[in-house]
Design a protein around this motif. Sequence first.
Motif, PDB file in Angstrom:
ATOM      1  N   THR A 102      11.635  72.543  54.702  1.00  0.00           N
ATOM      2  CA  THR A 102      12.287  73.548  54.529  1.00  0.00           C
ATOM      3  C   THR A 102      13.023  73.393  53.109  1.00  0.00           C
ATOM      4  O   THR A 102      13.034  72.248  52.506  1.00  0.00           O
ATOM      5  CB  THR A 102      13.506  73.931  55.558  1.00  0.00           C
ATOM      6  OG1 THR A 102      14.197  72.736  55.470  1.00  0.00           O
ATOM      7  CG2 THR A 102      12.761  73.845  56.713  1.00  0.00           C
ATOM      8  N   VAL A 103      13.806  74.422  52.458  1.00  0.00           N
ATOM      9  CA  VAL A 103      14.617  74.486  51.195  1.00  0.00           C
ATOM     10  C   VAL A 103      15.552  73.392  51.602  1.00  0.00           C
ATOM     11  O   VAL A 103      15.955  72.343  50.814  1.00  0.00           O
ATOM     12  CB  VAL A 103      15.018  75.852  50.855  1.00  0.00           C
ATOM     13  CG1 VAL A 103      16.098  75.597  50.009  1.00  0.00           C
ATOM     14  CG2 VAL A 103      13.957  76.763  50.495  1.00  0.00           C
ATOM     15  N   GLN A 104      16.256  73.274  52.507  1.00  0.00           N
ATOM     16  CA  GLN A 104      17.191  72.046  52.775  1.00  0.00           C
ATOM     17  C   GLN A 104      16.672  70.961  52.803  1.00  0.00           C
ATOM     18  O   GLN A 104      17.333  69.864  52.220  1.00  0.00           O
ATOM     19  CB  GLN A 104      17.969  72.411  54.127  1.00  0.00           C
ATOM     20  CG  GLN A 104      18.699  73.821  54.313  1.00  0.00           C
ATOM     21  CD  GLN A 104      18.041  74.825  54.516  1.00  0.00           C
ATOM     22  OE1 GLN A 104      16.694  74.996  54.768  1.00  0.00           O
ATOM     23  NE2 GLN A 104      18.402  76.035  54.409  1.00  0.00           N
ATOM     24  N   GLU A 105      15.487  70.642  53.471  1.00  0.00           N
ATOM     25  CA  GLU A 105      14.817  69.290  53.362  1.00  0.00           C
ATOM     26  C   GLU A 105      14.400  68.792  51.812  1.00  0.00           C
ATOM     27  O   GLU A 105      14.371  67.876  51.432  1.00  0.00           O
ATOM     28  CB  GLU A 105      13.734  69.318  54.261  1.00  0.00           C
ATOM     29  CG  GLU A 105      14.147  69.507  55.796  1.00  0.00           C
ATOM     30  CD  GLU A 105      12.918  69.970  56.699  1.00  0.00           C
ATOM     31  OE1 GLU A 105      12.809  69.494  58.166  1.00  0.00           O
ATOM     32  OE2 GLU A 105      11.875  70.199  56.283  1.00  0.00           O
ATOM     33  N   ILE A 106      13.870  69.852  51.270  1.00  0.00           N
ATOM     34  CA  ILE A 106      13.435  69.643  50.008  1.00  0.00           C
ATOM     35  C   ILE A 106      14.606  69.051  49.036  1.00  0.00           C
ATOM     36  O   ILE A 106      14.573  68.237  48.253  1.00  0.00           O
ATOM     37  CB  ILE A 106      12.988  70.867  49.189  1.00  0.00           C
ATOM     38  CG1 ILE A 106      11.572  71.292  50.009  1.00  0.00           C
ATOM     39  CG2 ILE A 106      12.528  70.821  47.766  1.00  0.00           C
ATOM     40  CD1 ILE A 106      10.918  72.424  49.686  1.00  0.00           C
ATOM     41  N   ARG A 107      15.745  69.894  49.295  1.00  0.00           N
ATOM     42  CA  ARG A 107      17.013  69.281  48.505  1.00  0.00           C
ATOM     43  C   ARG A 107      17.593  68.228  48.801  1.00  0.00           C
ATOM     44  O   ARG A 107      17.938  67.272  48.219  1.00  0.00           O
ATOM     45  CB  ARG A 107      18.238  70.464  48.576  1.00  0.00           C
ATOM     46  CG  ARG A 107      17.696  71.891  47.960  1.00  0.00           C
ATOM     47  CD  ARG A 107      19.223  72.663  47.611  1.00  0.00           C
ATOM     48  NE  ARG A 107      18.867  73.743  47.029  1.00  0.00           N
ATOM     49  CZ  ARG A 107      18.955  74.951  47.361  1.00  0.00           C
ATOM     50  NH1 ARG A 107      19.144  75.464  48.597  1.00  0.00           N
ATOM     51  NH2 ARG A 107      18.442  75.967  46.575  1.00  0.00           N
ATOM     52  N   ALA A 108      17.541  67.831  50.118  1.00  0.00           N
ATOM     53  CA  ALA A 108      17.835  66.389  50.895  1.00  0.00           C
ATOM     54  C   ALA A 108      17.028  65.371  50.172  1.00  0.00           C
ATOM     55  O   ALA A 108      17.250  64.252  49.985  1.00  0.00           O
ATOM     56  CB  ALA A 108      17.995  66.349  52.217  1.00  0.00           C
ATOM     57  N   ALA A 109      15.840  65.768  49.957  1.00  0.00           N
ATOM     58  CA  ALA A 109      15.024  64.773  49.102  1.00  0.00           C
ATOM     59  C   ALA A 109      15.038  64.684  47.609  1.00  0.00           C
ATOM     60  O   ALA A 109      14.484  63.917  47.014  1.00  0.00           O
ATOM     61  CB  ALA A 109      13.721  64.893  49.416  1.00  0.00           C
ATOM     62  N   GLY A 110      15.990  65.159  47.107  1.00  0.00           N
ATOM     63  CA  GLY A 110      16.286  65.056  45.655  1.00  0.00           C
ATOM     64  C   GLY A 110      15.549  66.014  44.831  1.00  0.00           C
ATOM     65  O   GLY A 110      15.420  66.008  43.644  1.00  0.00           O
ATOM     66  N   TRP A 111      14.942  67.148  45.490  1.00  0.00           N
ATOM     67  CA  TRP A 111      14.191  67.854  44.653  1.00  0.00           C
ATOM     68  C   TRP A 111      14.866  69.159  44.595  1.00  0.00           C
ATOM     69  O   TRP A 111      15.694  69.427  45.533  1.00  0.00           O
ATOM     70  CB  TRP A 111      12.750  68.378  45.303  1.00  0.00           C
ATOM     71  CG  TRP A 111      11.865  67.212  45.019  1.00  0.00           C
ATOM     72  CD1 TRP A 111      11.734  65.858  45.728  1.00  0.00           C
ATOM     73  CD2 TRP A 111      10.383  67.076  44.366  1.00  0.00           C
ATOM     74  NE1 TRP A 111      10.868  64.968  45.315  1.00  0.00           N
ATOM     75  CE2 TRP A 111      10.024  65.856  44.470  1.00  0.00           C
ATOM     76  CE3 TRP A 111      10.050  68.052  43.422  1.00  0.00           C
ATOM     77  CZ2 TRP A 111       8.863  65.470  43.841  1.00  0.00           C
ATOM     78  CZ3 TRP A 111       8.780  67.497  42.796  1.00  0.00           C
ATOM     79  CH2 TRP A 111       8.551  66.240  42.772  1.00  0.00           C
ATOM     80  N   GLU A 112      14.528  70.334  43.601  1.00  0.00           N
ATOM     81  CA  GLU A 112      15.207  71.578  43.466  1.00  0.00           C
ATOM     82  C   GLU A 112      14.416  72.732  43.672  1.00  0.00           C
ATOM     83  O   GLU A 112      13.363  72.753  42.789  1.00  0.00           O
ATOM     84  CB  GLU A 112      16.045  71.700  42.407  1.00  0.00           C
ATOM     85  CG  GLU A 112      16.873  72.778  42.165  1.00  0.00           C
ATOM     86  CD  GLU A 112      18.036  72.946  43.356  1.00  0.00           C
ATOM     87  OE1 GLU A 112      18.262  74.077  43.812  1.00  0.00           O
ATOM     88  OE2 GLU A 112      18.495  71.981  43.825  1.00  0.00           O
ATOM     89  N   PRO A 113      14.417  73.368  44.892  1.00  0.00           N
ATOM     90  CA  PRO A 113      13.402  74.583  45.091  1.00  0.00           C
ATOM     91  C   PRO A 113      13.580  75.642  43.713  1.00  0.00           C
ATOM     92  O   PRO A 113      14.668  75.844  43.439  1.00  0.00           O
ATOM     93  CB  PRO A 113      13.651  75.242  46.329  1.00  0.00           C
ATOM     94  CG  PRO A 113      14.641  74.088  46.987  1.00  0.00           C
ATOM     95  CD  PRO A 113      15.213  73.183  45.921  1.00  0.00           C
ATOM     96  N   MET A 114      12.315  76.261  43.183  1.00  0.00           N
ATOM     97  CA  MET A 114      12.372  77.117  42.197  1.00  0.00           C
ATOM     98  C   MET A 114      12.687  78.489  42.940  1.00  0.00           C
ATOM     99  O   MET A 114      12.550  78.711  44.016  1.00  0.00           O
ATOM    100  CB  MET A 114      11.264  77.460  41.608  1.00  0.00           C
ATOM    101  CG  MET A 114      10.903  76.062  40.523  1.00  0.00           C
ATOM    102  SD  MET A 114       9.158  76.303  40.098  1.00  0.00           S
ATOM    103  CE  MET A 114       9.624  77.166  38.525  1.00  0.00           C
ATOM    104  N   GLU A 115      13.659  79.350  42.273  1.00  0.00           N
ATOM    105  CA  GLU A 115      14.054  80.507  42.992  1.00  0.00           C
ATOM    106  C   GLU A 115      12.962  81.623  42.708  1.00  0.00           C
ATOM    107  O   GLU A 115      12.465  81.629  41.689  1.00  0.00           O
ATOM    108  CB  GLU A 115      15.310  81.051  42.172  1.00  0.00           C
ATOM    109  CG  GLU A 115      16.644  80.427  42.398  1.00  0.00           C
ATOM    110  CD  GLU A 115      17.034  80.341  43.845  1.00  0.00           C
ATOM    111  OE1 GLU A 115      17.019  81.296  44.686  1.00  0.00           O
ATOM    112  OE2 GLU A 115      17.543  79.321  44.381  1.00  0.00           O
ATOM    113  N   LEU A 116      12.736  82.374  43.714  1.00  0.00           N
ATOM    114  CA  LEU A 116      11.935  83.505  43.454  1.00  0.00           C
ATOM    115  C   LEU A 116      12.435  84.633  42.857  1.00  0.00           C
ATOM    116  O   LEU A 116      13.850  85.127  43.084  1.00  0.00           O
ATOM    117  CB  LEU A 116      11.345  84.030  44.803  1.00  0.00           C
ATOM    118  CG  LEU A 116      10.510  83.258  45.787  1.00  0.00           C
ATOM    119  CD1 LEU A 116      10.529  83.669  47.194  1.00  0.00           C
ATOM    120  CD2 LEU A 116       9.096  83.115  45.143  1.00  0.00           C
ATOM    121  N   SER A 117      11.747  85.562  42.272  1.00  0.00           N
ATOM    122  CA  SER A 117      12.193  86.524  41.476  1.00  0.00           C
ATOM    123  C   SER A 117      11.298  87.729  41.539  1.00  0.00           C
ATOM    124  O   SER A 117      10.125  87.701  41.467  1.00  0.00           O
ATOM    125  CB  SER A 117      12.145  86.339  39.896  1.00  0.00           C
ATOM    126  OG  SER A 117      12.462  87.574  39.148  1.00  0.00           O
TER     127      SER A 117
END
Length: 188
Positions: free
Chosen positions: A140-155
């Motif tokens: 999930t987005v939260q799990e990705i952030r917790a792993a130190g990565w930053e999800p790209m925003e959809l436009s």
Amino acid sequence: MEKDHFSEFVEGLALHFGQDKYVQDSETTRMRLRSWFAQVKHLPAEPLEWMSDQIKRRWDYFPRNLSKTMLELWDQWLREHPKKRAGKQRPDCPYCLEGWIMAYAPAGRGYSKELVELGAAIRCGHCSRDFQDKDIWCATVQEIRAAGWEPMELSDGTYSEQGAQYIQKVIRWLNTRRAKGQGQSAKG
């Protein structure tokens, strides 16, 4: 797909396999149908007739887990009809493009000592939890952030052209790997 399309699909299968319980109005049937529909409502109605034909030809009984059967057939249908693959966000998921989240890691020092930003396509954990490939990260987005990565925003429901092309490349690689039956790691 609309609920009416799904109901007609189930009714046709139930009558074919002599499973009147899936046509009769009862609370248990309504709960079962709601549960199945929740898993497949993001699918288009277009392949339903093809799926029905496949189930009638290949199964001896009404599928016990109809939603799982439909998702497996959906994957097969997409492999057989690659031009039908949508290049946009799944209707119910605001986080991904075709079930994939693009993310990047903060810039770090690469092999040549220059700053390098790492990018990755991660299977969407919001709408693709049923995805079963141990070599592909599903989060999930939260799990990705917790792993130190930053999800790209959809436009407007998509990524940049470069991000969308990368996701298509990952999907082609994954489909090729599956077709060859290789169990190699995605980490290369």
